[in-house]
Write a protein that holds these residues in place. Structure first.
Motif, PDB file in Angstrom:
ATOM      1  N   ALA A 134       8.675   5.119  -5.829  1.00 36.28           N
ATOM      2  CA  ALA A 134       8.631   3.812  -6.483  1.00 36.28           C
ATOM      3  C   ALA A 134       9.874   2.995  -6.161  1.00 36.28           C
ATOM      4  O   ALA A 134       9.789   1.782  -5.946  1.00 36.28           O
ATOM      5  CB  ALA A 134       8.475   3.988  -7.988  1.00 36.28           C
ATOM      6  N   ASP A 135      11.033   3.637  -6.120  1.00 41.28           N
ATOM      7  CA  ASP A 135      12.269   2.926  -5.776  1.00 41.28           C
ATOM      8  C   ASP A 135      12.185   2.322  -4.385  1.00 41.28           C
ATOM      9  O   ASP A 135      12.543   1.153  -4.171  1.00 41.28           O
ATOM     10  CB  ASP A 135      13.471   3.878  -5.842  1.00 41.28           C
ATOM     11  CG  ASP A 135      13.895   4.213  -7.267  1.00 41.28           C
ATOM     12  OD1 ASP A 135      13.427   3.546  -8.208  1.00 41.28           O
ATOM     13  OD2 ASP A 135      14.704   5.152  -7.422  1.00 41.28           O
ATOM     14  N   VAL A 136      11.735   3.115  -3.420  1.00 42.56           N
ATOM     15  CA  VAL A 136      11.637   2.641  -2.043  1.00 42.56           C
ATOM     16  C   VAL A 136      10.628   1.500  -1.935  1.00 42.56           C
ATOM     17  O   VAL A 136      10.862   0.499  -1.240  1.00 42.56           O
ATOM     18  CB  VAL A 136      11.264   3.798  -1.101  1.00 42.56           C
ATOM     19  CG1 VAL A 136      10.861   3.287   0.275  1.00 42.56           C
ATOM     20  CG2 VAL A 136      12.424   4.772  -0.970  1.00 42.56           C
ATOM     21  N   LEU A 137       9.518   1.641  -2.635  1.00 44.13           N
ATOM     22  CA  LEU A 137       8.494   0.593  -2.593  1.00 44.13           C
ATOM     23  C   LEU A 137       9.024  -0.703  -3.192  1.00 44.13           C
ATOM     24  O   LEU A 137       8.820  -1.790  -2.644  1.00 44.13           O
ATOM     25  CB  LEU A 137       7.247   1.063  -3.351  1.00 44.13           C
ATOM     26  CG  LEU A 137       5.985   0.216  -3.198  1.00 44.13           C
ATOM     27  CD1 LEU A 137       5.495   0.229  -1.767  1.00 44.13           C
ATOM     28  CD2 LEU A 137       4.896   0.711  -4.135  1.00 44.13           C
ATOM     29  N   GLU A 138       9.729  -0.595  -4.302  1.00 45.30           N
ATOM     30  CA  GLU A 138      10.260  -1.789  -4.973  1.00 45.30           C
ATOM     31  C   GLU A 138      11.398  -2.436  -4.190  1.00 45.30           C
ATOM     32  O   GLU A 138      11.473  -3.662  -4.071  1.00 45.30           O
ATOM     33  CB  GLU A 138      10.781  -1.417  -6.367  1.00 45.30           C
ATOM     34  CG  GLU A 138       9.702  -1.117  -7.381  1.00 45.30           C
ATOM     35  CD  GLU A 138      10.278  -0.753  -8.734  1.00 45.30           C
ATOM     36  OE1 GLU A 138       9.563  -0.926  -9.731  1.00 45.30           O
ATOM     37  OE2 GLU A 138      11.450  -0.302  -8.798  1.00 45.30           O
ATOM     38  N   ASP A 139      12.311  -1.597  -3.684  1.00 47.22           N
ATOM     39  CA  ASP A 139      13.521  -2.125  -3.042  1.00 47.22           C
ATOM     40  C   ASP A 139      13.271  -2.666  -1.639  1.00 47.22           C
ATOM     41  O   ASP A 139      14.081  -3.435  -1.120  1.00 47.22           O
ATOM     42  CB  ASP A 139      14.595  -1.035  -2.968  1.00 47.22           C
ATOM     43  CG  ASP A 139      15.062  -0.586  -4.336  1.00 47.22           C
ATOM     44  OD1 ASP A 139      14.800  -1.322  -5.312  1.00 47.22           O
ATOM     45  OD2 ASP A 139      15.675   0.493  -4.437  1.00 47.22           O
TER      46      ASP A 139
ATOM     47  N   ASP B  11       1.691  -6.164   4.595  1.00 42.17           N
ATOM     48  CA  ASP B  11       2.803  -5.762   5.453  1.00 42.17           C
ATOM     49  C   ASP B  11       3.453  -4.450   5.041  1.00 42.17           C
ATOM     50  O   ASP B  11       3.892  -3.679   5.887  1.00 42.17           O
ATOM     51  CB  ASP B  11       3.858  -6.880   5.453  1.00 42.17           C
ATOM     52  CG  ASP B  11       5.069  -6.536   6.294  1.00 42.17           C
ATOM     53  OD1 ASP B  11       6.163  -6.382   5.722  1.00 42.17           O
ATOM     54  OD2 ASP B  11       4.923  -6.399   7.524  1.00 42.17           O
ATOM     55  N   ARG B  12       3.528  -4.170   3.734  1.00 36.26           N
ATOM     56  CA  ARG B  12       4.354  -3.055   3.250  1.00 36.26           C
ATOM     57  C   ARG B  12       3.529  -1.779   3.072  1.00 36.26           C
ATOM     58  O   ARG B  12       2.482  -1.782   2.425  1.00 36.26           O
ATOM     59  CB  ARG B  12       5.013  -3.435   1.925  1.00 36.26           C
ATOM     60  CG  ARG B  12       5.983  -2.391   1.379  1.00 36.26           C
ATOM     61  CD  ARG B  12       7.167  -2.197   2.280  1.00 36.26           C
ATOM     62  NE  ARG B  12       8.216  -1.371   1.645  1.00 36.26           N
ATOM     63  CZ  ARG B  12       8.876  -0.416   2.275  1.00 36.26           C
ATOM     64  NH1 ARG B  12       8.595  -0.142   3.543  1.00 36.26           N
ATOM     65  NH2 ARG B  12       9.824   0.250   1.663  1.00 36.26           N
ATOM     66  N   LEU B  13       4.041  -0.682   3.631  1.00 36.07           N
ATOM     67  CA  LEU B  13       3.401   0.629   3.529  1.00 36.07           C
ATOM     68  C   LEU B  13       4.459   1.693   3.281  1.00 36.07           C
ATOM     69  O   LEU B  13       5.426   1.794   4.038  1.00 36.07           O
ATOM     70  CB  LEU B  13       2.640   0.951   4.817  1.00 36.07           C
ATOM     71  CG  LEU B  13       2.086   2.379   4.949  1.00 36.07           C
ATOM     72  CD1 LEU B  13       1.011   2.648   3.900  1.00 36.07           C
ATOM     73  CD2 LEU B  13       1.541   2.618   6.350  1.00 36.07           C
ATOM     74  N   VAL B  14       4.268   2.478   2.224  1.00 37.41           N
ATOM     75  CA  VAL B  14       5.088   3.671   1.995  1.00 37.41           C
ATOM     76  C   VAL B  14       4.161   4.869   2.034  1.00 37.41           C
ATOM     77  O   VAL B  14       3.203   4.952   1.268  1.00 37.41           O
ATOM     78  CB  VAL B  14       5.847   3.610   0.651  1.00 37.41           C
ATOM     79  CG1 VAL B  14       6.644   4.893   0.440  1.00 37.41           C
ATOM     80  CG2 VAL B  14       6.785   2.403   0.623  1.00 37.41           C
TER      81      VAL B  14
ATOM     82  N   VAL C   3       0.856  -1.187   0.000  1.00 34.72           N
ATOM     83  CA  VAL C   3       0.000   0.000   0.000  1.00 34.72           C
ATOM     84  C   VAL C   3       0.889   1.233   0.000  1.00 34.72           C
ATOM     85  O   VAL C   3       1.853   1.323   0.764  1.00 34.72           O
ATOM     86  CB  VAL C   3      -0.936   0.026   1.218  1.00 34.72           C
ATOM     87  CG1 VAL C   3      -1.697   1.350   1.305  1.00 34.72           C
ATOM     88  CG2 VAL C   3      -1.917  -1.140   1.158  1.00 34.72           C
ATOM     89  N   GLY C   4       0.586   2.165  -0.882  1.00 34.88           N
ATOM     90  CA  GLY C   4       1.250   3.461  -0.901  1.00 34.88           C
ATOM     91  C   GLY C   4       0.245   4.534  -0.550  1.00 34.88           C
ATOM     92  O   GLY C   4      -0.949   4.386  -0.817  1.00 34.88           O
ATOM     93  N   SER C   5       0.721   5.607   0.057  1.00 38.23           N
ATOM     94  CA  SER C   5      -0.166   6.698   0.427  1.00 38.23           C
ATOM     95  C   SER C   5       0.388   8.028  -0.055  1.00 38.23           C
ATOM     96  O   SER C   5       1.541   8.355   0.211  1.00 38.23           O
ATOM     97  CB  SER C   5      -0.362   6.763   1.938  1.00 38.23           C
ATOM     98  OG  SER C   5      -0.996   7.982   2.304  1.00 38.23           O
ATOM     99  N   ALA C   6      -0.458   8.756  -0.759  1.00 38.52           N
ATOM    100  CA  ALA C   6      -0.188  10.152  -1.080  1.00 38.52           C
ATOM    101  C   ALA C   6      -1.323  11.000  -0.522  1.00 38.52           C
ATOM    102  O   ALA C   6      -1.726  12.003  -1.108  1.00 38.52           O
ATOM    103  CB  ALA C   6      -0.057  10.337  -2.591  1.00 38.52           C
TER     104      ALA C   6
ATOM    105  N   TRP D 138       6.895  -0.305   7.323  1.00 40.11           N
ATOM    106  CA  TRP D 138       6.528   1.024   6.832  1.00 40.11           C
ATOM    107  C   TRP D 138       7.757   1.878   6.565  1.00 40.11           C
ATOM    108  O   TRP D 138       8.808   1.708   7.168  1.00 40.11           O
ATOM    109  CB  TRP D 138       5.610   1.742   7.821  1.00 40.11           C
ATOM    110  CG  TRP D 138       6.182   1.932   9.204  1.00 40.11           C
ATOM    111  CD1 TRP D 138       5.969   1.136  10.301  1.00 40.11           C
ATOM    112  CD2 TRP D 138       7.063   2.982   9.640  1.00 40.11           C
ATOM    113  NE1 TRP D 138       6.652   1.623  11.385  1.00 40.11           N
ATOM    114  CE2 TRP D 138       7.341   2.757  11.018  1.00 40.11           C
ATOM    115  CE3 TRP D 138       7.648   4.085   9.020  1.00 40.11           C
ATOM    116  CZ2 TRP D 138       8.164   3.598  11.769  1.00 40.11           C
ATOM    117  CZ3 TRP D 138       8.477   4.927   9.754  1.00 40.11           C
ATOM    118  CH2 TRP D 138       8.736   4.682  11.115  1.00 40.11           C
ATOM    119  N   THR D 139       7.577   2.825   5.625  1.00 40.12           N
ATOM    120  CA  THR D 139       8.554   3.882   5.379  1.00 40.12           C
ATOM    121  C   THR D 139       7.786   5.195   5.262  1.00 40.12           C
ATOM    122  O   THR D 139       6.783   5.270   4.550  1.00 40.12           O
ATOM    123  CB  THR D 139       9.341   3.655   4.079  1.00 40.12           C
ATOM    124  OG1 THR D 139      10.001   2.385   4.140  1.00 40.12           O
ATOM    125  CG2 THR D 139      10.383   4.754   3.876  1.00 40.12           C
TER     126      THR D 139
END
Length: 213
Positions: free
Chosen positions: A196-201, A99-102, A67-70, A151-152
């Motif tokens: 996108a880099d942070v989400l992918e990496d 599990d993953r959240l940016v 999941v990404g949030s803007a 999360w990041t």
């Protein structure tokens, strides 16, 4: 990767969606209205959702890899809604077993010197203060206490505007990124690249990262 993007209809959200789609990810873009203008791709789906409702977040996040949030408070909303959104998104991801959240955060909480945050400087604009304070509260009082999600919290430079996509940027943990002249700037396009880099990496887990040139 199958990504749920909250706040996809905003200026940053649309650029993040476009960057992810260019990298061949599938994106489900969430907005209050269910409409996202300016994004036309067969791997993009626009849906309506309420980011302050953990049940709605869980429903939308199900079967997604990340999941990404803007998300932002909106022009007429109480900035404190950012805290409500953070609470709801964290709980929604737990219920959906994602599990993953940016999260696109604010620069106000980044340090410009040891022990001094940007919001504490004399030149910080008064009109930005309510949103900055709410963004800091969402990070400090909610997200920073979460240890069961990867999360990041990714914060742009002091100034972020539409511009060119150069693919170049720098990050710093907990610090405002500025150039040799002390200017802190990033284009929305290059912020989307960093996102996108942070989400992918999968890097920057449990970190508050500043992004700039």
């Amino acid at each position: 990767m199958n990504v749920l993007l909250l706040g996809a209809s905003g200026r940053i959200g649309r650029r993040v969606a476009a960057e992810l789609l260019d990298r061949d990810h599938a994106v489900t873009g969430v907005s209050r209205s269910g409409e996202v203008e300016g994004v036309d791709d067969p791997d993009f789906t626009a849906v309506a959702g309420d980011a302050t409702d953990p049940d709605d977040v869980a429903r939308l996040a199900a079967d997604h890899d990340a999941v990404g949030s803007a998300l932002g408070p909106g022009a007429d909303a109480d900035p404190e809604v950012l805290v409500d959104m953070m609470d709801a998104v964290v709980e929604g991801l737990r219920r959906a077993d994602v599990d993953r959240l940016v999260w696109t955060g604010g620069a106000g909480g980044l340090e410009v010197a040891p022990g001094t945050r940007l919001i504490e400087t004399a030149d910080f604009p008064d009109e930005w203060r309510p949103v900055a304070e709410a963004a800091i509260e969402a990070h400090d009082d909610v997200l920073s206490e979460v240890d069961d999600l990867a999360w990041t919290y990714l914060a742009p430079a002091a100034l972020i505007e539409p511009g060119d996509r150069t693919g170049e940027y720098r990050t710093a943990e907990g610090e405002l990124v500025a150039d040799e002249d002390g200017e802190s700037y990033i284009s929305m396009e290059d912020f989307a690249v960093a996102f996108a880099d942070v989400l992918e990496d999968g890097e920057g887990v449990h970190e508050y990262l500043g992004v700039g040139y």
